[in-house]
Design a protein around this motif. Structure first.
Motif, PDB file in Angstrom:
ATOM      1  N   ARG A 425       0.839  -1.196   0.000  1.00 51.21           N
ATOM      2  CA  ARG A 425       0.000   0.000   0.000  1.00 51.21           C
ATOM      3  C   ARG A 425       0.877   1.250   0.000  1.00 51.21           C
ATOM      4  O   ARG A 425       0.639   2.192  -0.759  1.00 51.21           O
ATOM      5  N   TYR A 515      -4.326  -6.617  -0.827  1.00 52.83           N
ATOM      6  CA  TYR A 515      -4.195  -5.326  -1.480  1.00 52.83           C
ATOM      7  C   TYR A 515      -5.151  -5.216  -2.667  1.00 52.83           C
ATOM      8  O   TYR A 515      -5.698  -4.138  -2.920  1.00 52.83           O
ATOM      9  N   LYS A 518      -8.291  -3.907  -1.604  1.00 54.74           N
ATOM     10  CA  LYS A 518      -7.838  -2.914  -0.647  1.00 54.74           C
ATOM     11  C   LYS A 518      -8.998  -2.228   0.071  1.00 54.74           C
ATOM     12  O   LYS A 518      -9.054  -2.166   1.301  1.00 54.74           O
TER      13      LYS A 518
END
Lengths: 769, 116, 139
Positions: A425, A515, A518
């Protein structure tokens, strides 16, 4: 070169820093960094000797009567830490020299930072527990100043106060723990204790000592449930975060645990508590980092997680865990310092560190992007960084953990997955992704800002490729210090296909999966945080402080009520009770009270005069009567003086009393009506208190009278009055010759009183002044 | 005789405490006077009570220790008496000025005025 | 409303009290008396005068100001203390004595303690005058 000189040099630098900064402002960072880096160089030159087994030690007597001395020791563990402190410290000074330019009072900042560095170095070098404690507290105090450096911001002040209170209270617990530890040995010298660990672990004070020491170490290292001060400390300028939360402050607790490990080796409780608290912290820190949006907050929570990991590794106590501990210590210091410095750079160049307001920075700062990516690789544990080796070792340790391996492994897996998620991230959301409209156009950070991070990631990369360098240089000797029985493990970047590699792969895949979803992941984390982690530790802490202050105010208002006579009443009642208790406890039998009949009538008349006049004073309805009757008391007393050979006293007393009555008459003339303010009941109460006090004085006088003093100093005065001072009036001779200096002081008091009276009467303020 | 003096001393102390506990500040000053009287007498008693043996040397300067009262407490009391005068004068004037400025001699009222 | 009797008494008592106070001061070293009581008596003389004639007149009567007396008193005491230090190299406040032969064996002994006692005397007298006159002037 003495180790103490290293400390003295750094402390001197701390005091010189403001001047350097004043005159050489532009280069202050580089200049100030020179000394720490020289110290680092010196320490580096000691590596071969130390890894060969040499231990440098030196001792300075401080309070030898209490076995409190300053003893510094350079062994594998302290060398490793000392190198991290001075090396990273130097790089951070270079960074701070440029970073802090927009701030005011940077001289002070450098002073604090170097002072902190010196204290930290002292901490890791000390082996006398009291010395160690003093340096420990110095780091707490200087970190308070550093965290609260932006003291005009209330949040920064709160954060600094919180950090100080938590680490300070922990420090007190630690001191208590050290004192308990010293009891079985009769010394505060750690090396003596380590030579004979069974004495402590078998002692009945061991458990209390252990709890207190863990409290100290856990508060310092932000271990759950004391983890909350660390994210708060992100109020500090970035160089501070980079230094305190990578290689120093929080590592102090871990250092202490490692230092004490050989001493606690035989204790199951030690390993259990470290494992449980470490694993919990590792998980909680990683979990809480998911939902954060502030880069520095994210890094702070990953730091919490890393501290948990380190504590867990000590607690696991296997060959792999001890090796992993040392490697991960280095890994974390390298990447976390880099990341914090880069976070500062990003904030500096874009004006924000909110991850959602950033994007596509790679286009503006390619070098910074490269450095950051390498550091993130290390954090997520990917090859070819040192972080990969660290993580592999940690997995290895967890897989082989005795006892609760599945639990620890599950916790570790989750924590690592979150770590991977957070790293991705940080990398993608900041440097790739959507173009964002910046208020100021970002550009590549300056060379001073990039030097430190670049050097650190390069070292991390280099050591990842050639890991046997650290194994040979520092790991072996450090292992000797923390766990003498543990063999060093061969460090390799490629271990072959095995369970650990599989775990790593699954971890990374899961992280990537997280992710990819996310938005959902973060939303889920926030939801859980809201629903289950509602307790805001930081807020609770301040609530507690608020409650404490509130109670203190209540107590102060109760005790400090402002009524003069109630203060006095408290004192008188307490004194009376205590003295009467003592009188009752020590009865006196050998004193015979004389019968009044043997006393001549004359004396009884005088006594009656005094007591009647005193009563008249107490009950007088007019001030004039009060002053006249108190004058009568004095005349009665002068009669006593003269009958018992106090000639001069009697004359003086009569003179003084005459003047006193005149004075009273003159002054009371100007005062308002003499009133009885208090009611009957309170007068009775006061009379009781007064009689309780007066009566014990009577008893005391009788008791003193029963035991005549011996070896009277006044015999000297009597005998030498004429031979030495040519005076026959011994009292006068004492006043003007033997004790003339006292009399001198007394007449000075009189002069001051006279001038005071004059000033009170003659110097009057004009209205409004 | 000592017992009688002890009673006097105790009573003087009690009077002083009683005066201290009054609300009028003038009485507080009288309490101070009582306290210094009581303490002077206490010191005097500790020197031993001897009638007709003042602390003087004989004409030739010699001293018969058995026939001379203790000079040291007397010297202490002597200065204490004079300083007591200074202190009393100072506190009386202070009270007077205080009354001039605040219009009260009541300690409770002063405490109330003092509160924020 | 000042009493004539008091005025006459004060007028005649003042020199008497002052001389008595001096006698008390000088003989104080060997017999009852001394600087404290002498000073008190001297001060009382002026207080009495002040009560009879008023503060202003008393101030005019005094040749020296009370502050000067206080200062002189402290100075005397200090000098007498330093004398030994300066003259004989002794300790501070050590008495030193001069013997003035008067007749045959009889000698008048004069020493620094007398100077010290005079300082006490002046200071106490000055203090009393200052305090009492200030209070009287409050009217």
């Amino acid at each position: 070169m003495k180790l103490a000189y290293l400390l003295i040099i750094l402390y001197a630098l701390a005091f010189a820093a403001p001047f350097v900064n004043l005159y050489l402002r532009k280069y202050s960072g580089w200049i100030l960094a020179a000394l720490p880096i020289l110290v680092f160089g010196y320490l580096l030159s000691q590596v071969p000797a130390v890894s060969a087994g040499t231990v440098y030690a030196e001792e300075y007597a401080w309070i030898p009567q209490l076995n409190v001395n300053l003893r510094f020791q350079l062994d594998g563990l302290s060398l490793l830490f000392a190198m991290l402190i001075t090396g990273i410290g130097g790089l951070i000074l270079i960074y701070a020299g440029y970073y802090m330019r927009s701030y005011e009072k940077t001289g002070r900042f450098f002073s604090y930072l170097i002072f902190f560095m010196a204290s930290m170095l002292g901490l890791v070098l000390s082996t006398n527990l009291i010395g160690l404690f003093v340096f420990w507290e110095l780091t707490s105090v200087s970190s308070f100043l550093l965290i609260g450096f932006k003291h005009e911001k209330p949040e920064a002040r709160d954060a600094a106060l919180q950090a100080l209170l938590i680490t300070g209270l922990g420090g007190l617990a630690l001191l208590a723990g050290f004192v308990l530890m010293s009891i079985p040995y009769g010394t505060f010298e750690l090396t003596v204790m380590i030579a004979n660990p069974d004495l402590l672990t078998g002692h009945r004070l061991f458990i209390p000592a252990l709890i207190l020491i863990l409290a100290g170490a856990f508060t310092k290292s932000a271990i759950f449930p004391f983890h909350f001060w660390l994210p708060g400390a992100m109020q500090a300028p970035s160089p501070v975060s980079a230094f305190l939360h990578s290689a120093t402050m929080v590592k102090a607790g871990v250092f202490l645990l490692a230092r004490l490990n050989p001493l606690m080796d035989g204790s199951e409780i030690w390993f259990y508590s470290l494992s449980v608290f470490g694993a919990t912290t590792m998980f909680v820190g990683a979990w809480l980092s998911i939902a954060q949006t502030d880069i520095k907050k994210i890094l702070a929570y990953t730091t919490v997680s890393a501290m948990g990991t380190l504590v867990l590794l000590i607690g696991t106590n296997t060959t792999y865990s001890m090796n992993a501990f040392l490697i991960f210590l280095l890994v974390h210091a390298f990447y976390k310092a880099t990341l914090f410095m880069m976070a500062g750079n990003i904030e500096k160049k874009t004006g924000t560190r909110e991850i959602e307001q950033l994007g596509n920075l790679r286009a503006y700062m390619p070098i910074a992007t490269g450095i950051m990516l390498l550091a993130l690789l290390s954090m997520s544990g990917l090859p070819p960084m040192l972080g990969f080796i660290g993580k592999e070792l940690i997995y290895e340790a967890k897989v082989n953990a005795p006892g609760a391996a599945p639990f620890i492994l599950a916790m570790g897996f989750l924590a690592n997955t979150f770590m991977v998620f957070v790293s991705i991230r940080l990398a993608l959301d900041i440097f790739w992704g959507k173009e964002v409209r910046f208020t100021q156009k970002p550009f590549e950070p300056d060379i001073s800002l990039l030097t430190g991070p670049a050097i650190l990631v390069l070292i991390s990369l280099f050591l990842g490729l050639f890991p046997d360098i650290i194994e040979k240089s520092v790991v072996t000797s450090a292992l000797r210090a923390i766990s003498p029985d543990t063999e060093p493990v061969d460090l390799k970047i490629w271990h072959g296909f095995n369970l650990v590699l599989l775990l790593s792969a699954i971890t990374i895949l899961t992280g990537v999966m997280l992710y990819l979803y996310k938005t959902k992941t973060i939303a889920f984390a926030r939801m859980v945080n809201l629903r289950y982690f509602r307790t805001r530790f930081s807020k609770r802490f301040f609530d507690f402080i608020g409650l404490f202050l509130h109670l203190t105010k209540k107590k102060t208002a109760f005790v400090q009520h402002g009524y003069h006579r109630f203060y006095l009443m408290t004192i008188f009642i307490a004194t009376s009770v205590l003295v009467w208790y003592m009188i009752a406890k020590v009865p006196f039998t050998h004193i015979q009270l004389e019968s009044l009949r043997t006393v001549p009538l004359f004396y009884i008349a005088v006594a009656a005069l005094i007591i009647m006049s005193a009563i008249a004073t107490l009950t007088a309805q007019s001030r004039l009567i009060a002053f006249i009757s108190i004058g009568l008391v004095s005349f009665g007393i002068s009669v006593i003086f003269i009958t018992f050979s106090g000639v001069d006293l009697a004359i003086t007393m009569i003179m003084v009393e005459t003047l006193m009555v005149i004075l009273g008459a003159m002054v009371v003339y100007h005062l308002p009506k003499y009133l009885n303010y208090s009611g009957k009941s309170s007068r009775v109460r006061d009379a009781m208190i007064a009689l309780a006090f007066g009566s014990f004085m009577t008893v005391l006088v009788i008791k003193t009278g029963a035991a005549p003093p011996q070896d009277k100093v006044s015999d000297f005065f009597s005998l030498n009055s004429y031979p030495l001072a040519h005076g026959k009036n011994i009292v006068n001779v004492i006043l003007v010759d033997f004790r003339a200096l006292d009399t001198m002081g007394e007449i000075t008091v009189l002069a001051i009183a006279a001038i005071g009276i004059y000033a009170l009467l003659k110097v009057k303020l004009k209205p409004g002044e | 005789m000592l017992t009688l003096l002890a009673v006097i001393i105790g009573f003087l102390y009690a009077s002083s405490i009683y005066m201290f506990l009054r609300r009028s500040i003038v009485k507080l000053v009288l309490g101070i006077v009582f306290l210094s009287h009581a303490t002077n007498l206490l010191l005097f008693v500790t020197g031993g009570l001897r009638s007709g043996e003042p602390a003087f040397t004989a004409e030739d300067g010699t001293v018969d220790l058995a026939a001379v009262s203790d000079p040291l407490p007397q010297a202490l009391i002597l200065t204490a008496i004079v300083i007591g005068l200074g202190i009393t004068a100072f506190s009386l004037v202070l009270v007077y000025r205080f009354h001039q400025e605040t219009g009260t001699v009541d300690l409770d009222e002063m405490a109330e005025q003092d509160k924020p | 409303m000042r009493s004539e009797i008091l005025k006459i008494a004060a007028l005649h008592l003042k020199p008497l009290l002052l001389s008595l106070s001096l006698i008390l001061l000088i003989r104080g070293h060997n017999e009852p008396g001394g600087g404290f009581v002498g000073g008190l008596m001297a001060g009382t003389a002026y207080v009495l005068y002040g009560m009879a004639f008023g503060a202003e007149k008393t101030r005019q009567l005094c040749m020296v100001k009370p502050f000067l007396l206080i200062g002189l008193g402290l100075l005397f005491a200090l000098v007498s203390g330093l004398l030994a230090l300066l003259l004989t190299g002794g300790a501070i406040m050590e008495g030193i004595w001069f013997s003035i032969p008067v007749y045959g064996d009889f000698a008048f002994k004069l020493g620094s303690p007398l100077l010290f006692d005079s300082g006490v005397y002046l200071l106490v007298a000055g203090m009393l005058m200052l305090v009492m006159l200030s209070i009287m002037e409050e009217g």
